[in-house]
Design an enzyme around this catalytic site. Sequence first.
Site, PDB file in Angstrom:
ATOM      1  N   TYR A 105       0.950  -1.333   0.167  1.00  0.00           N
ATOM      2  CA  TYR A 105      -0.061  -0.021  -0.155  1.00  0.00           C
ATOM      3  C   TYR A 105       0.948   1.171  -0.047  1.00  0.00           C
ATOM      4  CZ  TYR A 105      -3.749   2.991   1.466  1.00  0.00           C
ATOM      5  OH  TYR A 105      -4.570   4.192   1.425  1.00  0.00           O
TER       6      TYR A 105
ATOM      7  N   LYS B  42       0.973   3.760  -3.158  1.00  0.00           N
ATOM      8  CA  LYS B  42       0.725   5.408  -2.883  1.00  0.00           C
ATOM      9  C   LYS B  42       1.668   6.517  -3.156  1.00  0.00           C
ATOM     10  CE  LYS B  42      -3.822   4.909  -1.552  1.00  0.00           C
ATOM     11  NZ  LYS B  42      -4.892   5.202  -2.586  1.00  0.00           N
TER      12      LYS B  42
END
Length: 265
Positions: A169, A173
Site C-alpha cells: 500500500y 501510494k
Amino acid sequence: MTTELRQSERALAHRPLAGRRALITGATRGIGADIARAFAVAGAALVLSGRDGDALARQAELLSGSHGIRVSVITADLAAPEAPERLAEQAAAVYGGLDVLVNNAGISHPEAITDLTAANLDDVLNVNLRAPSLLAARVGAAMAAAGGGSIVTIASAAALRPLPEHYGYCIAKAGLVMASRMLALELGGAGVRANSICPTVVLTDMGQQVWGDHPQKAAPMLARIPLNRFAEPAEVSEVAVWLASDAASMINGVDIPVDGGYLIS
C-alpha cells in the site's frame, strides 16, 4: 444529516463545479461516495465508476434526484489489465470529454513484510498504482488536447510516511504521488493540473469498523496526530472539490496532507 455535513453542503452550494464533467473512480462507498456527493452539490456532471453496478445505479439515482445534475455510471474492475484505458475512453464518450478526473479507487491487504505474498502485492500494485497511473495518463492526454483539466488523486499519508504492515500500500501510494508530479510537469503547459490528497485514517464506514470501534488499536495512531482525531470523509471531499475548481487554478504538482498534523509529529 450531521451538523458537519450541513456546513459542508452550504460551503459548496454556490456550485463551483457547474459545467464541469467529472469521472470519479471507486464511487460506490467510502471516500469515493462522499466525493461524488460533494461534486454533485458543487454542480458537476458525473461519471461514477466502480465494480458494483447496482450500487452505482442507486448512487446515481440519489445524486441526480437530490441535486439536479447529470449522473452516468460505468461498471469497471480496474484490476483487469485493459480496464483503465477502456474506462478512459468510455467516460470521455459520455459527455464528449472530461474536465476532472478523481482517481480514488484503491484496495489494501495489510500484512507484515515477513508474511507478504506475491499475489497480494500484485493485487495492490495493479489496482492502487498501475490502474490510476494509466487512467490518469490517458485522461490527462485527452484533457491536454482539449485545452486543460484537473486530475485529483487520492493518495495517502502512507505515501509520505511508512505505515507498519502496509508494504504494498505504501509503495503504491508513494508511486501515485510521483505520478501526479509527472503529470503536472508534462501536461501543465497544456492547462492540465495534477495534484494528490494524502489523508490519514478517514472515518468512512470501513474506517469506523477498523479504527473507530477499536480504541486500543486507534490509540497509538491518534497519539501521533496533533488534532487527536481521525478525518471525516467530507474533509477529504472538500479538498477534492477545491482542487478541481478555479479557486485552485495555480495549484499544480502538490500533495496535500489531510492528516491533522500526523506528518509533522
